[in-house]
Design a protein around this motif. Structure first.
Motif, short mmCIF file in Angstrom:
data_model
loop_
_atom_site.label_atom_id
_atom_site.label_comp_id
_atom_site.label_asym_id
_atom_site.label_seq_id
_atom_site.Cartn_x
_atom_site.Cartn_y
_atom_site.Cartn_z
N PHE A 275 -26.78 6.33 22.12
CA PHE A 275 -27.67 7.12 22.91
C PHE A 275 -27.65 6.30 24.24
CE2 PHE A 275 -31.64 6.94 25.29
CZ PHE A 275 -31.95 7.90 25.01
N ILE A 276 -27.45 5.01 24.14
CA ILE A 276 -26.73 3.70 25.40
C ILE A 276 -26.06 4.75 25.78
CG2 ILE A 276 -26.56 1.93 25.36
CD1 ILE A 276 -28.02 1.07 23.73
N CYS A 277 -24.82 4.70 25.34
CA CYS A 277 -23.64 4.89 26.16
C CYS A 277 -23.56 6.43 26.41
CB CYS A 277 -22.34 5.01 24.58
SG CYS A 277 -22.16 3.88 24.04
N GLU A 278 -24.59 6.94 26.20
CA GLU A 278 -24.84 8.88 27.09
C GLU A 278 -25.61 8.64 28.06
OE1 GLU A 278 -24.91 12.30 23.39
OE2 GLU A 278 -25.86 10.68 22.45
N SER A 279 -26.68 8.24 27.64
CA SER A 279 -27.85 8.06 28.55
C SER A 279 -26.81 6.66 29.58
CB SER A 279 -28.75 7.21 28.85
OG SER A 279 -29.97 7.10 27.10
N VAL A 280 -26.04 6.28 29.89
CA VAL A 280 -25.38 4.78 30.87
C VAL A 280 -24.18 6.17 31.22
CG1 VAL A 280 -24.19 3.68 31.25
CG2 VAL A 280 -25.73 3.10 29.49
N HIS A 281 -23.47 6.87 30.75
CA HIS A 281 -22.72 7.93 31.02
C HIS A 281 -23.67 9.12 32.29
CE1 HIS A 281 -19.87 11.01 31.76
NE2 HIS A 281 -20.51 12.28 31.26
N LEU A 282 -24.93 9.36 31.60
CA LEU A 282 -25.38 10.72 32.59
C LEU A 282 -25.94 10.06 33.52
CD1 LEU A 282 -27.96 12.06 29.56
CD2 LEU A 282 -25.78 13.55 30.92
#
Ligand SMILES: NC(=[NH2+])NCCC[C@H](N)C(=O)O
Length: 507
Positions: A275-282
């Protein structure tokens, strides 16, 4: 075209990824972490990025061992183990990362122990400064704070120190011992935020506290949930900042990533890490990623090893393309803008408020006493006395509002601009009216003052002199009202200019 639907803000070549594989383990004592990158690559990490997510990969496909950089002798220095090797490797790595980041592509570094982040952060910070004139932010996802200085470290392992060197909190002159780090390589401590901490040394806690560094521990993850924690972390960084994500796989609970050198129980679930990775990507702000401390040889069996590698691959995949099906970009943006901090010049603002208060109270006092005099003389009271008293009262009210907003940390330039503009118009009208009274054909206070006071000086202990003194004081008060009317009007213009500057300044 890669399959990510997020528009990158800071990459000029968002289709491209510069890959650096760092087989380095000298920042700590356990062998095997140098085999992390090859394990990740063999598991298909890079081919996934290339074939399924359609990224163009740059950089070497073989893992850098940097053996040639190790000095023959590398005795401890200031309590650091392998200082010469770690310094030489990270310096070389910083150049590699820099050369990719300078091209406007995302940089993906596979480690290696976490000491290598000294090099990756240094390279990204320098390239982004040169290319965009901006400072980077670092999101450090880790069980450990890795912010020991050589002196506070118990272990002497440099993988517990990278943040201290990357931020300049640990300093060293000698170029062969990290003295190669220059101001353009450094990270601002205000732009650093941690997620996942649960094993922080006493000295590190002190450093975090003294420098006001933003950190979300596992306690915070439990308390707020990962969604809110990421939201707060991104809000701290601000929406207009390129992000370097440094992900230590030991942030994950050993259940998901057992193959790592310093596992600590009670960590993030794989899903929370994802989730952290996805959020930062977004956010569209990501410019560099490190994935470190993957040590396949420390897993108890093959299954545990595969688990760790798979976790690493999952993190990176989601870093490069979030799993959201709608492709909605990050919903936190609006909130982040609201939390934007403005930097008001404190001294100028205080001087402004003091002088405006003085001007307002002087005008209230003078015109208040003029009203008393008019009434005493049974003359009618001109409207503009009441008008100017009201305007001054409003000004005092406005300053009280500003003080309250400052206390709330919500002094928005827009409020100041609108309020000051309205007051400016009111003060200007007042100034014009009293100028007409002073010199205009109808009023001409100044003609009266010239005739009755300045050209008609009286002396002696008699009533005529007393009357003259009273007249003179009235004329002087008119002069001071005019002077402060001018100052007030100019100062209102000044604060509008100040507010506009504060609005556009985003340092
Ligand atoms: N990147 C890591 N795994 N760091 C662990 C650091 C552990 C400990 N705080 C030390 O300074 O040695």
């Amino acid at each position: 075209m890669n399959t990510s639907m997020v528009k990158s803000r800071f990459l000029s070549n968002p289709e491209d990824i510069g890959v650096v594989a760092v087989g380095f383990s000298g920042g700590q004592g356990k062998a095997g972490v140098d085999a992390g990158p090859s394990a990740l690559i063999e598991a298909g990490l890079l081919s996934q990025l290339q074939n399924e997510l359609n990224y163009k990969l740059h950089g070497d496909d073989k893992v850098n061992a940097y053996n040639e950089l190790a000095p023959k002798e590398d005795p401890p220095y200031r309590n650091m183990k392998n200082p010469g090797t770690a310094s030489a490797v990270t310096q070389r790595l910083s150049e590699q990362v820099y050369s990719h980041a300078k091209e406007g592509r995302m940089v993906l570094t596979l480690g290696g122990d976490h000491s290598i982040a000294i090099g990756t952060v240094a390279g990204t910070a320098k390239a982004i400064r040169e290319r965009l004139g901006r400072e980077i932010a670092v999101i450090w996802v880790d069980a450990h704070a890795d912010i020991n200085t050589p002196e506070t470290s118990d272990s002497g392992n440099i993988h517990g120190m990278p943040v201290a060197f990357a931020t300049g909190l640990a300093k060293e002159e000698k170029p062969e011992y990290f003295g190669w780090l220059k101001p353009e390589n450094l990270l601002n401590v205000n732009k650093l935020v941690y997620i996942g901490l649960r094993d922080v040394d006493a000295g590190e806690k002190r450093i975090l506290r003294e420098n006001g560094i933003k950190a979300f521990s596992m306690f915070d993850v439990d308390r707020y949930g990962i969604g809110r924690v990421v939201e707060m972390a991104l809000a701290h960084i601000g929406n207009d900042t390129p992000i370097h994500l440094s992900f230590d796989v030991d942030a994950l609970d050993p259940m998901w990533a057992p193959g790592t050198g310093t596992p600590v129980r009670g960590g993030l679930t794989l899903r929370e890490g994802d989730f952290i990775c996805e959020s930062v990507h977004l956010t569209g702000n990501l410019v560099a990623v490190d994935l470190v401390e993957v040590n396949p040889s420390l897993a108890v069996d093959e299954q545990a090893e595969a688990e760790t590698i798979r976790a690493g691959c999952s993190l990176i995949d989601l870093e490069m393309a979030a799993s959201t099906v709608t492709g909605d970009s990050y919903p936190y943006e609006r909130r982040i803008v609201r939390i934007h901090r403005y930097h008001w010049p404190a001294i100028q603002l205080n001087v402004w408020m003091l002088i405006m208060l003085a001007a307002s109270f002087l005008i209230i006092g003078v015109f208040g006493s003029f009203i008393g005099i008019q009434q005493q003389l049974n003359l009618n009271v001109p409207w503009y006395f009441a008008y100017y008293i009201t305007v001054s009262g409003l000004t005092v009210g406005f300053i009280i509002l500003l003080l309250w907003l400052i206390a709330q940390r919500r002094l928005l330039p827009a409020i100041v601009i609108i309020g000051a503009f309205v007051l400016f118009v009111l003060w200007l009208v007042g100034l014009i009216v009293i100028s007409i009274e002073l010199w205009g054909p109808a009023g001409s206070v100044s003609v009266n003052c010239n005739n009755l006071v300045w050209n008609n000086v009286r002396h002696g202990n008699n009533e005529a002199t007393l009357a003259w003194l009273q007249q003179r004081s009235i004329c002087q008060q008119w002069q001071s009202v005019f002077a402060f009317g001018v100052i007030g009007t100019i100062f209102l213009l000044w604060i509008i200019v100040m507010a506009v500057q504060v609005f556009y300044d985003d340092t």
